[in-house]
Motif scaffolding. Structure first.
Motif, PDB file in Angstrom:
ATOM      1  N   LEU A 100       0.820  -1.197   0.000  1.00 37.90           N
ATOM      2  CA  LEU A 100       0.000   0.000   0.000  1.00 37.90           C
ATOM      3  C   LEU A 100       0.861   1.256   0.000  1.00 37.90           C
ATOM      4  N   ALA A 101       0.429   2.243  -0.748  1.00 36.64           N
ATOM      5  CA  ALA A 101       1.100   3.535  -0.746  1.00 36.64           C
ATOM      6  C   ALA A 101       0.708   4.271   0.528  1.00 36.64           C
ATOM      7  N   ASP A 102       1.709   4.755   1.249  1.00 32.83           N
ATOM      8  CA  ASP A 102       1.466   5.453   2.506  1.00 32.83           C
ATOM      9  C   ASP A 102       2.633   6.394   2.752  1.00 32.83           C
ATOM     10  N   MET A 103       2.352   7.607   3.168  1.00 31.45           N
ATOM     11  CA  MET A 103       3.422   8.594   3.369  1.00 31.45           C
ATOM     12  C   MET A 103       4.454   8.135   4.390  1.00 31.45           C
ATOM     13  N   ASN A 104       4.098   7.211   5.266  1.00 26.15           N
ATOM     14  CA  ASN A 104       5.027   6.715   6.278  1.00 26.15           C
ATOM     15  C   ASN A 104       5.641   5.369   5.911  1.00 26.15           C
ATOM     16  N   GLY A 105       5.448   4.934   4.676  1.00 23.68           N
ATOM     17  CA  GLY A 105       5.982   3.650   4.241  1.00 23.68           C
ATOM     18  C   GLY A 105       7.461   3.710   3.925  1.00 23.68           C
ATOM     19  N   LYS A 106       8.015   2.545   3.574  1.00 18.63           N
ATOM     20  CA  LYS A 106       9.413   2.479   3.148  1.00 18.63           C
ATOM     21  C   LYS A 106       9.551   3.194   1.812  1.00 18.63           C
ATOM     22  N   SER A 107      10.698   3.797   1.597  1.00 22.93           N
ATOM     23  CA  SER A 107      10.948   4.454   0.320  1.00 22.93           C
ATOM     24  C   SER A 107      10.856   3.441  -0.808  1.00 22.93           C
ATOM     25  N   VAL A 108      10.312   3.869  -1.933  1.00 22.33           N
ATOM     26  CA  VAL A 108      10.227   2.979  -3.093  1.00 22.33           C
ATOM     27  C   VAL A 108      11.624   2.519  -3.509  1.00 22.33           C
ATOM     28  N   LYS A 126       5.587 -10.740  -7.742  1.00 24.14           N
ATOM     29  CA  LYS A 126       4.261 -10.236  -8.094  1.00 24.14           C
ATOM     30  C   LYS A 126       3.660  -9.463  -6.925  1.00 24.14           C
ATOM     31  N   ILE A 127       3.156  -8.275  -7.237  1.00 22.62           N
ATOM     32  CA  ILE A 127       2.572  -7.431  -6.193  1.00 22.62           C
ATOM     33  C   ILE A 127       1.206  -6.920  -6.612  1.00 22.62           C
ATOM     34  N   ILE A 128       0.447  -6.534  -5.627  1.00 21.19           N
ATOM     35  CA  ILE A 128      -0.764  -5.745  -5.813  1.00 21.19           C
ATOM     36  C   ILE A 128      -0.478  -4.416  -5.142  1.00 21.19           C
ATOM     37  N   LEU A 129      -0.548  -3.344  -5.905  1.00 21.52           N
ATOM     38  CA  LEU A 129      -0.271  -2.010  -5.377  1.00 21.52           C
ATOM     39  C   LEU A 129      -1.588  -1.295  -5.159  1.00 21.52           C
ATOM     40  N   ALA A 130      -1.841  -0.866  -3.935  1.00 20.61           N
ATOM     41  CA  ALA A 130      -3.078  -0.151  -3.603  1.00 20.61           C
ATOM     42  C   ALA A 130      -2.760   1.315  -3.323  1.00 20.61           C
ATOM     43  N   ILE A 131      -3.540   2.175  -3.942  1.00 23.82           N
ATOM     44  CA  ILE A 131      -3.400   3.621  -3.782  1.00 23.82           C
ATOM     45  C   ILE A 131      -4.721   4.142  -3.240  1.00 23.82           C
ATOM     46  N   GLY A 132      -4.668   4.936  -2.188  1.00 28.39           N
ATOM     47  CA  GLY A 132      -5.894   5.522  -1.648  1.00 28.39           C
ATOM     48  C   GLY A 132      -6.235   6.808  -2.363  1.00 28.39           C
ATOM     49  N   ASN A 133      -7.457   7.267  -2.195  1.00 31.09           N
ATOM     50  CA  ASN A 133      -7.812   8.547  -2.808  1.00 31.09           C
ATOM     51  C   ASN A 133      -7.265   9.695  -1.967  1.00 31.09           C
ATOM     52  N   GLU A 134      -7.246  10.880  -2.556  1.00 29.52           N
ATOM     53  CA  GLU A 134      -6.638  12.025  -1.878  1.00 29.52           C
ATOM     54  C   GLU A 134      -7.372  12.405  -0.593  1.00 29.52           C
ATOM     55  N   ALA A 135      -8.676  12.241  -0.564  1.00 29.45           N
ATOM     56  CA  ALA A 135      -9.462  12.688   0.592  1.00 29.45           C
ATOM     57  C   ALA A 135      -9.377  11.739   1.775  1.00 29.45           C
ATOM     58  N   ASN A 136      -9.489  10.427   1.524  1.00 31.13           N
ATOM     59  CA  ASN A 136      -9.620   9.480   2.626  1.00 31.13           C
ATOM     60  C   ASN A 136      -8.482   8.479   2.774  1.00 31.13           C
ATOM     61  N   VAL A 169       4.674   1.477   1.086  1.00 30.20           N
ATOM     62  CA  VAL A 169       5.690   2.128   0.273  1.00 30.20           C
ATOM     63  C   VAL A 169       5.376   3.620   0.186  1.00 30.20           C
ATOM     64  N   SER A 170       6.429   4.427   0.065  1.00 25.53           N
ATOM     65  CA  SER A 170       6.240   5.866  -0.072  1.00 25.53           C
ATOM     66  C   SER A 170       7.159   6.403  -1.160  1.00 25.53           C
ATOM     67  N   ILE A 171       6.867   7.615  -1.577  1.00 22.94           N
ATOM     68  CA  ILE A 171       7.679   8.319  -2.567  1.00 22.94           C
ATOM     69  C   ILE A 171       8.393   9.445  -1.841  1.00 22.94           C
ATOM     70  N   LYS A 172       9.706   9.487  -1.964  1.00 25.02           N
ATOM     71  CA  LYS A 172      10.473  10.566  -1.335  1.00 25.02           C
ATOM     72  C   LYS A 172      10.112  11.891  -2.009  1.00 25.02           C
ATOM     73  N   MET A 173       9.801  12.886  -1.176  1.00 17.96           N
ATOM     74  CA  MET A 173       9.464  14.199  -1.697  1.00 17.96           C
ATOM     75  C   MET A 173      10.303  15.250  -0.976  1.00 17.96           C
ATOM     76  N   ASP A 174      10.899  16.121  -1.743  1.00 14.73           N
ATOM     77  CA  ASP A 174      11.707  17.190  -1.172  1.00 14.73           C
ATOM     78  C   ASP A 174      10.863  18.445  -0.989  1.00 14.73           C
ATOM     79  N   GLY A 175      11.291  19.281  -0.102  1.00 17.54           N
ATOM     80  CA  GLY A 175      10.607  20.544   0.096  1.00 17.54           C
ATOM     81  C   GLY A 175       9.369  20.423   0.946  1.00 17.54           C
ATOM     82  N   LYS A 176       8.425  21.303   0.697  1.00 15.95           N
ATOM     83  CA  LYS A 176       7.222  21.386   1.524  1.00 15.95           C
ATOM     84  C   LYS A 176       6.005  20.740   0.871  1.00 15.95           C
ATOM     85  N   ILE A 177       6.231  19.777  -0.003  1.00 14.78           N
ATOM     86  CA  ILE A 177       5.121  19.089  -0.657  1.00 14.78           C
ATOM     87  C   ILE A 177       4.455  18.171   0.355  1.00 14.78           C
TER      88      ILE A 177
END
Length: 73
Positions: free
Chosen positions: A5-13, A21-31, A45-53
């Motif tokens: 699952l994609a999560d801001m607190n997950g391991k870096s991609v 084989k994986i199933i990748l789940a992405i949540g919607n922006e609101a919930n 899993v998470s995506i590293k983002m620089d700055g104030k994003i």
């Protein structure tokens, strides 16, 4: 299959050098992703983002993650 699952607190991609084989789940922006799905997941899993994003659009995040996973194996 592993449920990842994609999560801001997950391991870096970048952590995933190879994947079976994986199933990748992405949540919607609101919930995000439901608690019941989080309870079933094998990893986060998470995506590293620089700055104030704070977050990415779900479709953009999914595209970035799928691209990274397709190159990791």
């Amino acid at each position: 299959y592993k449920l990842i699952l994609a999560d801001m607190n997950g391991k870096s991609v970048d952590y995933y050098k190879s994947c079976d084989k994986i199933i990748l789940a992405i949540g919607n922006e609101a919930n995000g992703i439901s608690k019941s799905l989080k309870d079933l997941s094998n990893d986060f899993v998470s995506i590293k983002m620089d700055g104030k994003i704070e977050s990415l659009n779900a479709a953009i995040a999914a595209s970035i993650l799928m691209n990274n996973f397709s190159q990791s194996g």
